[in-house]
Write an enzyme that holds these catalytic residues in place. Structure first.
Site, PDB file in Angstrom:
ATOM      1  N   GLY A   1      34.002  99.758  28.569  1.00  0.00           N
ATOM      2  CA  GLY A   1      34.023  99.166  28.077  1.00  0.00           C
ATOM      3  C   GLY A   1      35.054  97.589  29.698  1.00  0.00           C
TER       4      GLY A   1
ATOM      5  CG  ASP B   1      33.458  93.516  34.790  1.00  0.00           C
ATOM      6  OD1 ASP B   1      33.573  94.753  34.809  1.00  0.00           O
ATOM      7  OD2 ASP B   1      31.761  92.842  35.196  1.00  0.00           O
TER       8      ASP B   1
ATOM      9  NE  ARG C   1      31.893  96.532  34.894  1.00  0.00           N
ATOM     10  CZ  ARG C   1      30.272  96.244  34.265  1.00  0.00           C
ATOM     11  NH1 ARG C   1      29.638  97.157  34.779  1.00  0.00           N
ATOM     12  NH2 ARG C   1      30.017  95.215  34.628  1.00  0.00           N
TER      13      ARG C   1
END
Length: 196
Positions: free
Chosen positions: A92, A125, A127
């Site tokens: 996710g 985001d 990541r």
């Protein structure tokens, strides 16, 4: 310090891959996985995919994203052309499955994929691709073609010592559910999508 904790050959619908589990701890139940296609030549330029975990798309075939289809396409491409898939455990956009489901619930109320994360107090985001770079260095891969639509993945290679040779697009056709999601990825994150 990442280490290879285990490895094995795995036959798949797309061919045989050698799979390596990378983690700092041998008792880690969610290691990063590196899938190396059987015909991969490490001497020249290596085809590489950084792929972040998406249980809803990959396992349960959710139509909200294109992650499962991208992974399938990457496995097929690597099997045919040689290459490496670095499967990163950052579900996710690295907010985890619980927050991802909370975000989906908010999307049902009309918010988009970025707005929901911000409403939950999370980054749009979260990541990080540094681990993928570390794995490439550990595997002595110094020259790559990257299968991606995401410019952040390309930028992650800058100053890494790894030579970015070219980008291989990995665009999946939208469906009736995820078209607005893909449009947001293009507009907000700058994803390189020609068909949206």
């Amino acid at each position: 310090m990442l280490k290879i904790q285990a490895q094995s050959k795995i036959p798949t619908d797309y061919g045989i891959f050698t799979v390596y589990a990378f983690s700092e701890n041998e008792e880690d139940w969610s290691p990063h996985l590196v899938w190396v296609a059987e015909n991969t030549d490490f001497v020249g330029t290596v085809n590489v995919r950084f792929h972040s975990e998406c249980i809803t798309g990959e396992v349960f075939h959710s139509k909200k994203c294109e992650c499962g289809q991208q992974l399938d396409a990457a496995m097929k491409y690597m099997s045919e052309n040689g290459g490496v898939i670095i499967y990163l455990r950052q579900e996710g956009r690295n907010i985890g499955i619980i927050n991802k489901l909370r975000a989906y619930e908010l999307q049902e109320k009309g918010l988009d994929t970025v707005e929901v994360n911000l409403k939950l107090g999370l980054p749009a985001d979260a990541r990080n691709f540094d681990i993928a770079i570390e794995i490439l260095i550990m595997m002595e891969i110094t020259n790559i073609n990257l299968l991606t639509n995401n410019p952040d993945k390309i930028r992650s290679i800058e100053n890494s010592g790894i030579i970015f040779n070219s980008r291989i697009p990995l665009e999946i056709d939208s469906n009736e559910v995820n078209e607005s999601y893909l449009a947001k990825k293009k507009k907000y994150f700058g994803h390189l999508l020609e068909n949206i």
